[in-house]
Design a protein around this motif. Structure first.
Motif, short mmCIF file in Angstrom:
data_model
loop_
_atom_site.label_atom_id
_atom_site.label_comp_id
_atom_site.label_asym_id
_atom_site.label_seq_id
_atom_site.Cartn_x
_atom_site.Cartn_y
_atom_site.Cartn_z
N ASP A 14 0.83 -1.21 0.00
CA ASP A 14 0.00 0.00 0.00
C ASP A 14 0.87 1.26 0.00
O ASP A 14 2.10 1.18 0.12
CB ASP A 14 -1.00 -0.04 1.15
N ASP A 37 -9.32 -8.08 -3.50
CA ASP A 37 -10.17 -7.02 -2.97
C ASP A 37 -9.37 -6.26 -1.93
O ASP A 37 -8.89 -6.85 -0.95
CB ASP A 37 -11.44 -7.59 -2.36
N ILE A 38 -9.24 -4.95 -2.13
CA ILE A 38 -8.47 -4.12 -1.21
C ILE A 38 -9.45 -3.27 -0.42
O ILE A 38 -10.10 -2.38 -0.98
CB ILE A 38 -7.44 -3.26 -1.98
N GLU A 39 -9.54 -3.58 0.86
CA GLU A 39 -10.47 -2.85 1.72
C GLU A 39 -9.91 -1.46 2.05
O GLU A 39 -8.72 -1.28 2.23
CB GLU A 39 -10.71 -3.64 3.00
N ASP A 40 -10.81 -0.49 2.14
CA ASP A 40 -10.43 0.89 2.48
C ASP A 40 -9.29 1.40 1.62
O ASP A 40 -8.33 2.01 2.10
CB ASP A 40 -10.07 1.00 3.97
N ALA A 41 -9.40 1.15 0.31
CA ALA A 41 -8.34 1.57 -0.62
C ALA A 41 -8.18 3.09 -0.62
O ALA A 41 -9.16 3.83 -0.55
CB ALA A 41 -8.68 1.10 -2.03
N LYS A 42 -6.94 3.52 -0.67
CA LYS A 42 -6.62 4.94 -0.81
C LYS A 42 -6.59 5.23 -2.30
O LYS A 42 -5.79 4.66 -3.04
CB LYS A 42 -5.27 5.26 -0.16
N TYR A 55 -0.04 2.34 -5.07
CA TYR A 55 0.32 1.02 -4.55
C TYR A 55 1.47 0.51 -5.40
O TYR A 55 1.68 0.99 -6.52
CB TYR A 55 -0.88 0.07 -4.66
N ILE A 77 -5.51 3.31 -7.72
CA ILE A 77 -6.87 2.77 -7.67
C ILE A 77 -7.86 3.92 -7.78
O ILE A 77 -7.73 4.93 -7.09
CB ILE A 77 -7.10 2.00 -6.35
#
Length: 109
Positions: A14, A37-42, A55, A77
């Motif tokens: 990240d 699946d990337i949770e709480d992606a910036k 990333y 993202i």
């Protein structure tokens, strides 16, 4: 071309430097698809529209215990609105395409 297959070590880091994906997969196929699946992606934003969080994706290919190739690249993202078609191709000059994604985001029927 590896008749008996090979290993791919996939790592995603990240924007803060934390490893969020570290997977080693075996495949005898010439193409393999993985979804993460990337949770709480910036999210990444263009200049002047917000922070450009990036990333790092690293893919190392090995065969019979020896690393044969490695590719590392930055990845942003974004979110998309329903009805947009988005294509992403990641490549480097002189190298083959490693990632090709087409997303046709349409509202559920």
């Amino acid at each position: 071309n590896y008749e008996n297959g090979g290993l791919a070590n996939i790592e995603i880091t990240d924007p803060d430097g934390n490893v969020i994906v570290n997977e080693i997969i075996y495949s005898a196929e010439p193409k393999s698809v993985r979804r993460y699946d990337i949770e709480d992606a910036k999210l990444w934003y263009p200049v002047g529209m917000g922070d450009a969080h990036l990333y790092t994706v690293s893919v190392a290919l090995s065969h019979e215990g020896e690393e044969k190739d490695r590719l590392e690249f930055p990845y942003g993202i974004r979110t998309f609105e329903a009805g947009e078609t988005v294509s992403l191709v990641v490549w480097r000059a002189g190298q083959h395409v490693i990632l090709s994604v087409t997303l046709d985001a349409k509202p559920a029927q």
